[in-house]
Scaffold this motif. Structure first.
Motif, PDB file in Angstrom:
ATOM      1  N   SER A  65       2.664  -1.156   8.668  1.00 54.35           N
ATOM      2  CA  SER A  65       2.207  -0.746   7.853  1.00 54.35           C
ATOM      3  C   SER A  65       0.554  -0.021   6.763  1.00 54.35           C
ATOM      4  O   SER A  65       1.032  -1.209   6.138  1.00 54.35           O
ATOM      5  N   ALA A  66      -0.020   0.447   6.244  1.00 58.41           N
ATOM      6  CA  ALA A  66      -0.179   0.849   5.167  1.00 58.41           C
ATOM      7  C   ALA A  66       0.308   0.564   3.712  1.00 58.41           C
ATOM      8  O   ALA A  66      -0.431  -0.261   3.452  1.00 58.41           O
ATOM      9  N   SER A  67       1.643   0.211   3.662  1.00 57.60           N
ATOM     10  CA  SER A  67       2.306   0.482   2.347  1.00 57.60           C
ATOM     11  C   SER A  67       2.560  -0.907   2.875  1.00 57.60           C
ATOM     12  O   SER A  67       2.326  -1.829   1.497  1.00 57.60           O
ATOM     13  N   GLN A  68       2.648  -0.851   3.655  1.00 59.04           N
ATOM     14  CA  GLN A  68       2.574  -3.270   3.607  1.00 59.04           C
ATOM     15  C   GLN A  68       1.337  -3.953   3.692  1.00 59.04           C
ATOM     16  O   GLN A  68       1.577  -5.697   2.732  1.00 59.04           O
ATOM     17  N   SER A  69       0.735  -3.506   3.754  1.00 59.88           N
ATOM     18  CA  SER A  69      -1.174  -4.197   4.270  1.00 59.88           C
ATOM     19  C   SER A  69      -1.448  -4.648   2.723  1.00 59.88           C
ATOM     20  O   SER A  69      -1.584  -6.343   2.780  1.00 59.88           O
ATOM     21  N   PRO A  70      -1.228  -4.771   2.099  1.00 58.20           N
ATOM     22  CA  PRO A  70      -1.445  -5.118   0.558  1.00 58.20           C
ATOM     23  C   PRO A  70      -0.177  -6.596   0.113  1.00 58.20           C
ATOM     24  O   PRO A  70      -0.913  -7.600  -0.366  1.00 58.20           O
ATOM     25  N   ALA A  71       1.244  -6.577  -0.056  1.00 55.28           N
ATOM     26  CA  ALA A  71       1.538  -7.296   0.158  1.00 55.28           C
ATOM     27  C   ALA A  71       1.327  -8.658   1.153  1.00 55.28           C
ATOM     28  O   ALA A  71       1.314  -9.840   1.141  1.00 55.28           O
ATOM     29  N   VAL A  72       1.124  -7.904   2.598  1.00 50.09           N
ATOM     30  CA  VAL A  72       0.547  -8.789   3.574  1.00 50.09           C
ATOM     31  C   VAL A  72      -0.914  -9.782   3.002  1.00 50.09           C
ATOM     32  O   VAL A  72      -0.577 -10.738   3.684  1.00 50.09           O
ATOM     33  N   VAL A  73      -1.501  -8.993   2.777  1.00 50.24           N
ATOM     34  CA  VAL A  73      -2.953  -9.837   2.069  1.00 50.24           C
ATOM     35  C   VAL A  73      -2.544 -10.505   0.542  1.00 50.24           C
ATOM     36  O   VAL A  73      -3.424 -11.745   1.577  1.00 50.24           O
TER      37      VAL A  73
END
Length: 146
Positions: A3-11
């Motif tokens: 999801s969009a909220s998780q993508s910065p942490a995943v990146v």
């Protein structure tokens, strides 16, 4: 897909994983890999499409899998970071060796007092204890009556 909220942490997590693997590469490959890693993430820094981000994270995951195969494993118990600590070994002649190779022992045959003519008393005691433990108390069954 993330999801969009998780993508910065995943990146960030993906970048850290790649950075850790790149830091373990041999010196010749490390500088080029660092440049490729930084440029790859900076090139797509303004990407907002969740599908494109998921595709880029998947490609980075494939590179992580490849680098895990290629890079040497870290030595357990060793300090795997580049701390800049140098170990100096002073030889008996007064010169110092930066490589730390002065503490190596000479390798060769192990010298022992016990050979085929005399037995090690500790080994004999251990052998007799093991025989008793296994049930071989005596050898009368093999001798016979006489």
């Amino acid at each position: 897909m993330t999801s969009a909220s998780q993508s910065p942490a995943v990146v960030i997590s993906t970048y850290r994983s790649l950075a850790k693997l790149v830091s373990r590469l041999p010196e010749k490959q490390r500088t080029g890999a660092w440049n490729q890693l930084r440029e790859g993430f900076r090139r797509h820094a303004d990407e907002t499409s969740p599908e494109k981000i998921a595709q880029l994270i998947h490609e980075a995951g494939e590179k992580i899998a490849f680098l895990r195969i290629v890079t040497p494993k870290p030595m357990p118990g060793k300090n795997n970071t580049q701390s800049g600590i140098t170990r100096w070994v002073y030889r008996s002649s007064g010169e110092k060796d930066a490589g730390g190779h002065g503490t190596k022992r000479k390798t060769g045959m192990v010298v022992s007092n016990f050979d085929g003519n005399n037995l090690d008393p500790c080994s004999v005691t251990r052998h007799n204890h093991q025989l008793k433990r296994m049930g071989f108390v005596n050898n009368l069954h093999a001798k016979g009556l006489f």
